[in-house]
Each structure stands twice: as structure tokens, then as C-alpha cells.
Design an enzyme around this catalytic site. Sequence first.
Site, PDB file in Angstrom:
ATOM      1  N   ASN A  75     -15.898  -0.726   7.720  1.00  0.00           N
ATOM      2  CA  ASN A  75     -14.464  -0.836   7.010  1.00  0.00           C
ATOM      3  C   ASN A  75     -14.106   0.428   6.592  1.00  0.00           C
ATOM      4  OD1 ASN A  75     -12.470  -2.865   6.935  1.00  0.00           O
ATOM      5  ND2 ASN A  75     -12.969  -3.613   4.889  1.00  0.00           N
ATOM      6  N   GLY A  82     -10.402  -8.077  10.188  1.00  0.00           N
ATOM      7  CA  GLY A  82     -11.452  -8.327  10.743  1.00  0.00           C
ATOM      8  C   GLY A  82     -12.587  -7.299  11.490  1.00  0.00           C
ATOM      9  N   SER A 124     -13.649   0.174   1.689  1.00  0.00           N
ATOM     10  CA  SER A 124     -12.873  -1.220   1.473  1.00  0.00           C
ATOM     11  C   SER A 124     -14.027  -2.025   1.269  1.00  0.00           C
ATOM     12  CB  SER A 124     -11.920  -1.451   2.569  1.00  0.00           C
ATOM     13  OG  SER A 124     -11.290  -2.900   2.490  1.00  0.00           O
ATOM     14  N   PHE A 125     -14.317  -2.354   0.234  1.00  0.00           N
ATOM     15  CA  PHE A 125     -15.393  -3.626  -0.075  1.00  0.00           C
ATOM     16  C   PHE A 125     -16.657  -3.500   0.645  1.00  0.00           C
ATOM     17  CE2 PHE A 125     -11.249  -5.894  -0.497  1.00  0.00           C
ATOM     18  CZ  PHE A 125     -11.052  -5.459  -1.876  1.00  0.00           C
ATOM     19  N   GLU A 140     -11.217  -1.174  -3.164  1.00  0.00           N
ATOM     20  CA  GLU A 140     -10.611  -0.449  -1.902  1.00  0.00           C
ATOM     21  C   GLU A 140      -9.465   0.148  -2.361  1.00  0.00           C
ATOM     22  OE1 GLU A 140      -9.341  -3.560   0.937  1.00  0.00           O
ATOM     23  OE2 GLU A 140      -7.895  -4.114  -0.245  1.00  0.00           O
ATOM     24  N   HIS A 152      -3.159  -1.554  -5.070  1.00  0.00           N
ATOM     25  CA  HIS A 152      -3.197  -0.591  -4.102  1.00  0.00           C
ATOM     26  C   HIS A 152      -2.036   0.266  -4.513  1.00  0.00           C
ATOM     27  CE1 HIS A 152      -4.448   0.739   0.026  1.00  0.00           C
ATOM     28  NE2 HIS A 152      -3.697   1.757  -0.264  1.00  0.00           N
ATOM     29  N   ASP A 181       0.751  -1.193   0.090  1.00  0.00           N
ATOM     30  CA  ASP A 181       0.007  -0.040   0.084  1.00  0.00           C
ATOM     31  C   ASP A 181       0.858   1.313  -0.008  1.00  0.00           C
ATOM     32  OD1 ASP A 181      -2.065  -2.087   0.458  1.00  0.00           O
ATOM     33  OD2 ASP A 181      -1.973  -1.737   2.678  1.00  0.00           O
ATOM     34  N   ILE A 215     -11.342   2.234   6.155  1.00  0.00           N
ATOM     35  CA  ILE A 215      -9.782   2.361   5.824  1.00  0.00           C
ATOM     36  C   ILE A 215      -9.338   2.610   4.573  1.00  0.00           C
ATOM     37  CG2 ILE A 215      -9.410   0.419   7.574  1.00  0.00           C
ATOM     38  CD1 ILE A 215      -9.175  -1.481   5.164  1.00  0.00           C
ATOM     39  N   ASP A 216      -8.267   2.725   4.181  1.00  0.00           N
ATOM     40  CA  ASP A 216      -7.908   3.022   2.877  1.00  0.00           C
ATOM     41  C   ASP A 216      -8.238   4.420   2.338  1.00  0.00           C
ATOM     42  OD1 ASP A 216      -6.810   0.516   2.939  1.00  0.00           O
ATOM     43  OD2 ASP A 216      -7.764  -0.227   1.278  1.00  0.00           O
TER      44      ASP A 216
END
Length: 324
Positions: A146, A111, A165-166, A196, A266, A35, A148-149
Site C-alpha cells: 500500500n 484494493g 497507508s495502514f 496514513e 488527511h 486529500d 501511497i499517500d
Amino acid sequence: MNQLKLFISLVLLCSSFSLLAQNYNNPIIPRSLPDPTIIKAKGGFFYLYATEDIRNTPIYKSKNLVDWEFVGTAFTNETRPTFEPKGGLWAPDISYINGKYVLHYSMSVWGGEWTCGIGAAVADKPEGPFVDKGKLFNSTDIDVQNSIDQFYIEDKGKKYLFWGSFRGIYAIELSKDGLSVKPEAEKKRIAGTAFEGTYIHKREKYYYFFASVGSCCEGVNSTYKLVVGRSKSLFGPYYDKEGKDMMDNGYSIVIGPNSRFVGNGHCSEIVQDKKGNDWIFYHGVDVENPKGRVLLMDQVKWDKEGWPYVEGDSPSLSTPKPVF
């Protein structure tokens, strides 16, 4: 005659060595640096940051995008963020905002899709030390699973954060210092659940929405791929080459697998060399040494319709170096 043949052979051999010296080989750094994010700082050095397979967020620097020196970490065990106590520091994104180097980061346990979140840290120099400014929000705060990213971008005098993210890709306006959400700002959904690792690149009349699809972290079985769509507006709608909306999970592939590298995606920011060539970093799994996700680089080219592509639609093995 034998002397002439020998001379010709030596010339050809020297030419071959000269050509090899002008090339670089993937991986650029043969260790796990997932990443990646990159910035060109004052003094001409490029600085690269990555997810913390090296604890506390590794930092490398380079003058030419090929030869990299490890300079340390953004944090120490004492200064690392703590809002997710057992979390890792993932997917950093480096920016220069109001005279400061600002590192937006994700913090999560694997998770932990409702406890993960996004924070920011600042430094006077690209190598740090970075001072954590804490959490912008977590998934529960912002009501986006989720969270993030993240990716920071400035557009038309305003500052924005894209993330997700997804579970959908979202955007929201930030404060002037980029360290918090602007009061009363409302999040806006930008893309569907296939993606993501957002990165948006403005080129001519289009915004190019790069993202990753598939699985990142299953070693040689990883299916990650770098994909793209584009729009004339920062907030979309974004469409792929066939006209499918990214809100409906449409995308066009930029970098897929080959026999040497799989799970490629990424990406970092696109940077230019002195010749005006565009270059992009991303991670992948080297099937010859599949431990971790190594750092890869390739030149991004643009077709006659203005779509980005990489030669062969997959990572290169040996390619002419960027020009510096």
C-alpha cells in the site's frame, strides 16, 4: 425615544452583518476535494490540489484561503500518468524544488495494494501544465504494501519522501531533483499500522507528525480523524501527549467528528496568514450533503506545552477569516 430605539437596532444589525462578513463558513468548497495539498506561489496566490474526484487532479487558486477559483487540472486524458493503467490519481503533494513545481502523486486502484505506487510530475507554473516524470516506485519495487499517500520534505540540506497507508509509515532519501530515490538509499520505518496521510510540520524544536486514522470513505459512517505525535528528530521516535510511541500506534487527536462533519482527516500543509495565524485544510463528510468529501479549513492553535489543537477538537461552522 422610538427613533433612538430604531437607531440602536440598526447599529446592532449593521454590527451583526459586519461580523458575519468577517467570518467564513465550512465547507470552504462544497464539493468533493479529498486529500488536499497547498502551496503559496510567486505573485501571492495559494494553489490547492486534491485527489481526482475531478478527473486528472483539480487545481484551485486563492488570495485569501477562503475564496477559491477553479483553474483547471494538472493533467489531461492524454498526459495523465499511466504506470497503473486503470488507477486513480490520489493524494497529490505539491512542492517547489530547484525552480520547478513538483507534484508527487499516488496512483492506485481500490484494493490494489501491491500494484499501487508513487510518481512525480513537474511544471514551470503552479497551474501547469504538468509533465509526468513517471514512477518513483510501486509497492513491489520498495517492498512496502500500500505504497501511497506520499509527503515530501527537505531537512538539513537533504530531500526525503514519507509514505504509507495502514501498513506502516516509511521514509527514504530522494535525489537532488526530488524525482527519484537516491541510489543505494534505504527505507526507514517511522510509525505503525494505524496511520496514513502523513504530513510533518517543523515548529521550534519539534517535528510534528500529522496523520489520519480510521476509515476515510464510508460516507456518514466514516471514522477518519486527524491525529498527531511529535519528535525532536525528523525520523522519530514520535510520541503522543501521553508518551506512547507512534511506532506502537500511539496518537493524540487534533480533529474528530461533530454533528455536522464526520470522517475528517488527511490534512494539507500548514500555512500562515499575515497575522502569523496557522491554518490547515483537510477533508470531511458533510452530513447535510454526504456526497463525496468536502474541503474544510480551520485555524491550528498551540497550547502551552506546544501541542497543536483546533477549537472544539472538531470542524468549525463559522469562524473569523484568515488575515490578508
